[in-house]
Design an enzyme around this catalytic site. Structure first.
Site, short mmCIF file in Angstrom:
data_model
loop_
_atom_site.label_atom_id
_atom_site.label_comp_id
_atom_site.label_asym_id
_atom_site.label_seq_id
_atom_site.Cartn_x
_atom_site.Cartn_y
_atom_site.Cartn_z
N GLY A 129 3.33 3.55 -4.88
CA GLY A 129 2.28 3.55 -3.88
C GLY A 129 2.87 3.52 -2.48
N CYS A 130 2.09 3.05 -1.55
CA CYS A 130 2.51 2.99 -0.15
C CYS A 130 3.73 2.08 0.01
CB CYS A 130 1.36 2.46 0.70
SG CYS A 130 1.80 2.24 2.43
N PHE A 131 4.73 2.57 0.69
CA PHE A 131 5.95 1.75 0.84
C PHE A 131 5.73 0.50 1.66
CE2 PHE A 131 7.71 5.44 3.70
CZ PHE A 131 6.78 5.20 4.69
#
Length: 176
Positions: free
Chosen positions: A12-14
């Site tokens: 997912g989003c870092f």
């Protein structure tokens, strides 16, 4: 002084993954970036387009005498859903896929064994990719330590903060 080791994960989003791993004792540095694709020197905008093949990832430098690779895998699989294909929560696209990018054969074996064991626990298939890390591209500076710099950002409060809280609850003995 113990030697440092490196691990690379995408789920997912870092921003969310980075914030969660920064909580752990033995994790000495977390860098947001891109890996697993074909584009050289990709930008955030290019990765978000889905055209580069890269995933948003974090690269950890850690002390294996303090936190093991297996413990990092446990945290990683606790803070994201490995059964969601090319998405995590509101983030959709191959750049948000679940991926472990290994640095050596030992990490590959551990990651593959972990994924196989998880596959038995879930009703849905675990879709986490396990691949050799070829190149890690550091993300732009404003993406580094994003949650720490922007704790009141709406995305962070809705998505990163719950992951941080989950790490604090489930891994209390391993907190920095």
């Amino acid at each position: 002084m113990s030697e440092r080791a490196t691990a690379t994960f995408g789920g997912g989003c870092f921003w969310c993954i980075e914030a969660a791993f920064e909580e752990l004792e033995g994790v000495e540095k977390v860098t947001s970036g891109y890996a697993g694709g074909h584009a050289e020197d990709p930008t955030y905008e290019e990765v978000c387009s889905g055209e580069t093949g890269h995933a948003e990832v974090v690269q950890l430098e850690y002390d294996p005498a303090v936190v093991s690779y297996d413990e990092l895998l446990e945290v990683f699989f606790t803070i994201h859903d490995p059964t969601q294909l090319n998405r995590q929560g509101p983030d959709v696209g191959t750049q948000y896929r679940s991926i472990v990018l290994y640095h050596d054969d030992e990490q590959r074996e551990q990651a593959e064994a972990y994924v196989d064991a998880l596959d038995e626990e879930y009703d849905d298939d675990v879709v986490t990719e396990v691949e050799a890390l070829e190149t890690f591209h550091r993300a732009e500076e404003h993406h580094q330590n994003y949650f720490e710099k922007n704790p009141d950002d709406a995305y962070c409060t809705m998505h990163a903060q719950p992951k941080v809280e989950k790490v604090r609850e489930r891994f209390e003995a391993k907190l920095a």
